[in-house]
Design a protein around this motif. Structure first.
Motif, PDB file in Angstrom:
ATOM      1  N   GLU A   1       0.833  -1.209   0.000  1.00 20.22           N
ATOM      2  CA  GLU A   1       0.000   0.000   0.000  1.00 20.22           C
ATOM      3  C   GLU A   1       0.867   1.258   0.000  1.00 20.22           C
ATOM      4  O   GLU A   1       0.565   2.238  -0.679  1.00 20.22           O
ATOM      5  CB  GLU A   1      -0.944  -0.018   1.203  1.00 20.22           C
ATOM      6  CG  GLU A   1      -1.832  -1.259   1.284  1.00 20.22           C
ATOM      7  CD  GLU A   1      -2.601  -1.537   0.013  1.00 20.22           C
ATOM      8  OE1 GLU A   1      -3.333  -0.635  -0.452  1.00 20.22           O
ATOM      9  OE2 GLU A   1      -2.475  -2.651  -0.540  1.00 20.22           O
TER      10      GLU A   1
ATOM     11  N   ASN B   1       1.927   2.804  -3.234  1.00 17.49           N
ATOM     12  CA  ASN B   1       1.016   3.677  -3.982  1.00 17.49           C
ATOM     13  C   ASN B   1       1.507   5.119  -3.955  1.00 17.49           C
ATOM     14  O   ASN B   1       1.118   5.933  -4.771  1.00 17.49           O
ATOM     15  CB  ASN B   1      -0.397   3.639  -3.382  1.00 17.49           C
ATOM     16  CG  ASN B   1      -1.022   2.260  -3.485  1.00 17.49           C
ATOM     17  OD1 ASN B   1      -0.555   1.430  -4.259  1.00 17.49           O
ATOM     18  ND2 ASN B   1      -2.066   2.017  -2.703  1.00 17.49           N
TER      19      ASN B   1
ATOM     20  N   GLN C   1      -7.332   5.206  -6.298  1.00 15.19           N
ATOM     21  CA  GLN C   1      -5.949   5.709  -6.308  1.00 15.19           C
ATOM     22  C   GLN C   1      -4.965   4.538  -6.396  1.00 15.19           C
ATOM     23  O   GLN C   1      -3.992   4.580  -7.135  1.00 15.19           O
ATOM     24  CB  GLN C   1      -5.685   6.551  -5.052  1.00 15.19           C
ATOM     25  CG  GLN C   1      -4.418   7.409  -5.118  1.00 15.19           C
ATOM     26  CD  GLN C   1      -3.165   6.680  -4.657  1.00 15.19           C
ATOM     27  OE1 GLN C   1      -3.242   5.658  -3.994  1.00 15.19           O
ATOM     28  NE2 GLN C   1      -2.003   7.193  -5.059  1.00 15.19           N
ATOM     29  N   ALA C   2      -5.252   3.471  -5.616  1.00 17.20           N
ATOM     30  CA  ALA C   2      -4.349   2.324  -5.587  1.00 17.20           C
ATOM     31  C   ALA C   2      -4.247   1.687  -6.970  1.00 17.20           C
ATOM     32  O   ALA C   2      -3.158   1.368  -7.450  1.00 17.20           O
ATOM     33  CB  ALA C   2      -4.828   1.301  -4.565  1.00 17.20           C
TER      34      ALA C   2
ATOM     35  N   SER D   1      -2.255   3.839  -9.265  1.00 18.36           N
ATOM     36  CA  SER D   1      -0.852   3.915  -8.885  1.00 18.36           C
ATOM     37  C   SER D   1      -0.073   2.655  -9.233  1.00 18.36           C
ATOM     38  O   SER D   1       1.145   2.677  -9.319  1.00 18.36           O
ATOM     39  CB  SER D   1      -0.753   4.180  -7.379  1.00 18.36           C
ATOM     40  OG  SER D   1       0.581   4.252  -6.997  1.00 18.36           O
ATOM     41  N   ARG D   2      -0.759   1.544  -9.435  1.00 18.57           N
ATOM     42  CA  ARG D   2      -0.053   0.281  -9.640  1.00 18.57           C
ATOM     43  C   ARG D   2       0.194  -0.039 -11.115  1.00 18.57           C
ATOM     44  O   ARG D   2       0.653  -1.136 -11.441  1.00 18.57           O
ATOM     45  CB  ARG D   2      -0.838  -0.862  -8.982  1.00 18.57           C
ATOM     46  CG  ARG D   2      -0.778  -0.775  -7.478  1.00 18.57           C
ATOM     47  CD  ARG D   2      -1.304  -1.991  -6.765  1.00 18.57           C
ATOM     48  NE  ARG D   2      -1.099  -1.812  -5.343  1.00 18.57           N
ATOM     49  CZ  ARG D   2      -2.044  -1.959  -4.407  1.00 18.57           C
ATOM     50  NH1 ARG D   2      -3.253  -2.346  -4.753  1.00 18.57           N
ATOM     51  NH2 ARG D   2      -1.762  -1.747  -3.139  1.00 18.57           N
TER      52      ARG D   2
END
Lengths: 69, 962
Positions: B690, B693, B950-951, B954-955
């Motif tokens: 996490e 991120n 968002q996660a 971001s990945r």
């Protein structure tokens, strides 16, 4: 760090040493602050003192004066 | 043990457990004189003489049972043929293990066994690792005269009718199968489940030919039963009846390497068994001194994450966290990172960056990270996840005893008489220790549990706590002070211990404080919720019941009075004289495999390795002489202070090794804000966790299977971690830290972690005599290990405290600022579950998810009813810090007014609820007390939706440029 958070942390330390049978409780609080607080935290504390030290308990206030002097 | 092969290895199964007697007995076996401790079986004595007796139902992890009759021998002067497993040695006894009479019996026994066993040896998963096969060979069985008319292994009989005795294979458990067709009813699995694990899930059902192993009630399979998948039965079983699925799939392993588990702080030793560089299984190592041959579901089976497809194997960088990741070479990643960090320091000052060492990494790796921060970065902004778990243990035990560590080894539990467990849930968090504890409890030791929840250790099979004190979260100090009050006012102290080992005047002052009626159980009951009579009885039991030991966990430390509670525990141990010998002591149960080591290695911002303050000139000089350059004499930022400073704009760069602060640290929104405010976040981990991120650099890490090093467990035991395969990411973690340090103008030249340990030994007095050569010879050693204690220190403070006299500390109860009220009327407390580990990065990527695929909220039936909540419904959990949604589980394990959840899943993110309140001395977060409200939910919270979006964004990963 908000002034409220900082004063709460300082007051928590003071509350502990207030119960301790030491000759100079303010010195114990000041020593704890010096041992664990990074200089920029102490700077913040000094600034807060300059603007009156609102929210600090009497023992925390006294210790803060010593540690930031 | 199934790995009976040739009796040359020290892993040989001795048949029955070792006797602890100090009286020795000499007897003659097959003409050889043998001397063994009194109480040893003839079977074991014979094995020690190098003469193994054939056996099937005996194994040295459980008591002898005497059912298979294969181990019969002849003893001069005795009638018949006694079973060697159940016959104790006597002085002058003359034993013959081979005679025509016993050979005939053994062959007859084997013939009967084999007549009801499928002869599919060549295609059987246990081929080459089967004791039935070995014994058939050993007794020379050459033919079977009986026809298997009635049998357990054919689905249909010769006329095609269904064989009612046939039970198909049970493959419900994700890690092993149970094949009743191959069962020889030796009861080893049942006995292992009882004696070793202490769960009593297995039993033998029926009698005679109808005897069958059962996983519990009728209809239970191995998944639905009480089985906790510790693997003890699989380990004990002599045939393929209980078989690891990995062995079925990959074949029997051909080589093994002894190493240390990378899950909890028990630090179990394992044999990693491999084919080539392919791990086939992890088997608990019987000579491991922490686990003594036992394991839990995590260490034994949950290692599949090491090969999980989510694992990142190439370094990645990006300018902004809104960009997708770009895969790059190691050289590029390291030079990019070094430049960004140096640029930040040039612009914002030397102290604008820092790092977090990992309690999951080795001592050597942790030492190097703090060394890089202190000498290469040039500041003390280093911290570790112990900040959020056991930092109050460090402060509290250093203040009272003089050393920041538990006082005992795990073996000590075998001699305890009264156990106090406070704020720990060992059957879930430290299962192998819990099994050893339960064994002692079944033998008669008494138990006191101080916990808001009725944890499994309070009452389970053949275990029941004498006293459970279900206190309200946040009132630990009040309860412990009341216990001390009872002990002192009723004169139950150990005055001699106090007079000789502590300062009597100091104690007298403490006694005056604690005797005040405000500390009486009757006075504190109103705020703690603990029945005064029950508390008085518990206090008397602890003070008068013999050897008293205290085991505690994060339910003690993660409070605003965490450090005070640790000191209250130390007070109790000192006033009752429960220190400095076996069976007693103050025992912090450490969460992660190397929390103790990370603390020892100088991870904290105020302490260099060996718990010496950075302001101490002499200590700094020791390190400056080896490292070169100057060390900052001022303490650095702790993790929460780093995040505060980031939000303030003075902390800009973070190197985070093997820790997921976004999921594991409290008040997620504040952590997010801190990370988002930094210009360079470097995550060094196995997975895109996490925290990643919000990262700009991702450095792929190596697993514990891929590197050499040491872990230090909760009993201060330094255990070797051995490289069993090459790092899939290319480098061991210590090499990656070294590359980064060198790219920032250091000149490190380590070629093996043993050189790092040599540097630790040269600089840190408690480790002075530790080196890899010694660990190879001894297996493990407990610090302090130096010229004073060349063999290490299983028990601490034997003749005196590390600080001289033990110090009694006044422990005034101070209520936390986190209070319930009309908006948030319930108290949330958090914890772990057996099958998952902390943030779940590893265990969520294994089959362990079958036991726990989501976090649930435990709520009392009364609290649920008034809110109209039914079991399994989604509820909204809200505090002043944030809110999330999860399913409710209605249970009276929690009291009214208290709710509980775990923090293993980022989808729930329990820490969005927890607050930024913390321990007064150490800033350890107050995870265990949060005022909350619970209501029926109408979908994921807005925060959860934003977070997940968002996660996902971001990945994104772009492939490497050609």
């Amino acid at each position: 760090m908000s002034p409220e958070k900082m004063t709460r942390m300082a007051n928590q330390i003071a509350t502990f040493f207030e119960s301790q049978p030491v000759s100079d409780q303010a010195e114990s609080v000041a020593a704890h602050l010096k041992e664990f607080w990074e200089p920029r935290m102490l700077e913040k504390l000094a600034k807060h003192l300059q603007s009156g030290g609102e929210g600090l308990s009497p023992l925390a206030l006294e210790a803060s004066k010593r540690v930031t002097a | 043990m199934k790995d009976f092969i040739i009796p040359t290895s020290k892993d040989m199964d001795m048949g029955t457990p070792a006797s602890k007697s100090t009286e020795m007995v000499t007897l003659t076996i097959d003409g050889f004189d043998v001397t063994v401790p009194e109480g040893t079986s003839v079977m074991r004595a014979s094995a020690e003489a190098g003469i193994p007796v054939p056996k099937l139902c005996a194994t040295d992890s459980v008591e002898a049972f005497g059912s298979c009759r294969l181990c019969v021998v002849e003893i001069e002067g005795r009638r018949g043929t006694p079973a060697s497993c159940t016959t104790p040695v006597t002085p002058g006894m003359i034993v013959k293990t081979q005679s025509s009479k016993v050979k005939k019996i053994r062959k007859g026994v084997m013939e009967l066994y084999i007549s009801d066993h499928p002869l599919d040896c060549l295609t059987c998963a246990a081929n080459g690792d089967c004791e039935l096969q070995d014994m058939a060979g050993m007794v020379g069985l050459r033919d079977v005269r009986y026809e298997a008319v009635a049998n357990h292994f054919e689905a249909r009989n010769s006329s095609g009718d269904v064989n009612t005795q046939f039970i198909p294979k049970d493959d419900s458990n994700p890690y092993f199968t149970y094949d009743p067709a191959k069962c020889i009813v030796c009861s080893r699995c049942v006995r292992a489940c009882e004696e070793v694990q202490g769960t009593f899930a297995l039993t033998i059902e029926g009698m005679g030919f109808n005897s069958r192993v059962s996983a519990g009630a009728a209809g239970d399979d191995f998944l639905s039963s009480d089985c906790v998948s510790c693997g003890a039965c699989v380990q004990a079983w002599p045939t393929a009846t209980l078989q690891e699925k990995s062995v079925i799939e990959m074949g029997t392993p051909e080589r093994s390497v002894i190493t240390t588990c990378a899950y909890c702080g028990v630090g179990c030793s394992f044999k990693a068994e491999l084919n080539g560089d392919e791990l086939v299984r992890m088997v608990p190592y019987k000579h491991g001194e922490a686990n003594r041959g036992h394991s839990c579901v995590k260490g034994r089976f949950a290692w599949g994450y090491a090969n999980h497809s989510d694992r990142i194997l190439n370094p990645m960088i990006r300018d902004k966290i809104t960009d997708p990741w770009q895969e790059v070479s190691w050289d590029e990643a390291i030079s990019y990172t070094a430049k960004r960090l140096r640029d930040l320091q040039a612009k914002h000052g030397v102290k604008s960056i820092g790092g977090i060492t990992s309690s999951r990494c080795t001592n050597e790796e942790t030492y190097l990270v703090q060394k890089m921060i202190r000498s290469t970065f040039g500041n003390n902004n280093t911290d570790t996840c112990a900040r959020v778990c056991h930092s109050p243990t460090g402060y509290g035990l250093k203040t009272t005893f003089g050393t920041s560590a538990g006082t005992q080894n795990f073996d000590s539990v075998e001699e305890t008489d009264v156990v106090v467990i406070i704020g720990a849930n060992p059957t879930d968090g430290h299962p192998v220790f819990a099994s050893r504890l339960k064994k002692r409890l079944r033998a008669g030791a008494k138990l006191i549990v101080i916990d808001p929840r009725r944890t499994d250790i309070v009452k389970s099979a053949h275990i029941e706590a004498q006293h459970h004190l279900p206190l309200l979260p946040g009132t630990n100090v009040a309860v412990l002070s009341s216990i001390a009050h009872v002990i002192v006012t009723e004169g139950l102290m150990d005055e001699e211990f106090i007079r000789t080992r502590c300062d009597w005047d100091e104690f007298a002052h403490y006694a005056e404080f604690i005797s005040d009626p405000r500390h009486s159980p009757e006075a504190t009951a109103m705020l703690t919720g603990v029945n005064a009579n029950e508390l008085r009885a518990a206090a008397k039991l602890f003070a008068t019941g013999g050897n008293g030991s205290i085991y505690y966990g994060l339910g003690v430390t993660e409070h605003s009075q965490g450090s005070t509670t640790v000191m209250a525990i130390a007070n109790l141990a000192m006033m009752t004289g429960n220190l400095g010998k076996n069976g007693v002591g103050v025992n912090p149960l450490r969460g992660q495999n190397n929390v103790q080591g990370a603390c020892d290695m100088g991870s904290f911002p105020h302490e260099l390795p060996g718990y010496r303050h950075v302001s101490d000139d002499a200590t700094r000089e020791v390190f400056e002489a080896i490292w070169g350059g100057k060390i900052d004499p001022e303490p650095g930022l702790r993790i929460p202070n780093m995040l505060d400073a980031a939000v303030d704009g003075t902390f800009k760069g973070l190197y985070c090794q093997g820790e997921d602060i976004l999921q594991s640290d409290p008040d997620t929104k504040h952590v997010q804000a801190g990370l988002a405010a930094m210009d360079c976040v470097i995550v060094h981990d196995l997975f895109l966790n996490e925290t990643a991120n919000y990262a700009h650099v991702f450095l792929p890490g190596s697993t514990f299977l891929e590197k050499d090093g040491t872990f230090t467990n909760a009993e201060r035991r330094i255990n070797r971690v051995r490289k069993v395969m090459a790092p899939k990411n290319g480098y061991a973690d210590w090499e990656i830290t070294m590359m980064l340090a060198n790219a920032m103008d250091s000149n490190w030249t380590y070629t093996h972690p043993s050189q790092v340990m040599d540097e630790i030994a040269a600089t840190t007095p408690g480790f002075a005599n530790v080196n890899y050569e010694m660990l190879e010879t001894r297996g493990s050693v407990q610090w302090p290990c130096n010229d004073d204690k060349p063999d290490g220190s299983p028990i601490m403070h034997v003749d005196g405290f590390a600080r001289g006299k033990g110090q009694f500390i006044i422990t005034e109860y101070v209520a936390t600022d986190e209070k319930t009220g009309p908006r948030f009327p319930l108290l949330l407390t958090t914890g772990r579950i057996l099958s998952q580990y902390n943030v779940g990065a590893q265990t969520r990527r294994t089959e362990n998810v079958v036991w726990h695929e989501e976090d649930v909220l435990e709520i009392h039936p009364h609290d649920a009813e008034v809110r109209g909540i039914r079991d399994g419904q989604y509820v909204r959990l809200a505090s002043r810090a944030g809110e999330t949604q999860l399913r409710a589980q209605i249970t009276d394990r929690v009291s009214t007014g208290v709710v509980y959840t775990t923090f293993h899943h980022p989808d729930t993110q329990a820490n969005v609820i927890t607050t930024d309140y913390s321990d007064w001395a150490t800033n350890c977060p107050e995870y265990k007390v949060t005022a909350v409200q619970v209501a029926l939910s109408n979908g994921p919270s807005e925060w959860q939706e934003d977070y997940n979006a968002q996660a996902e964004q971001s990945r994104r990963i772009l492939p490497a440029a050609e």
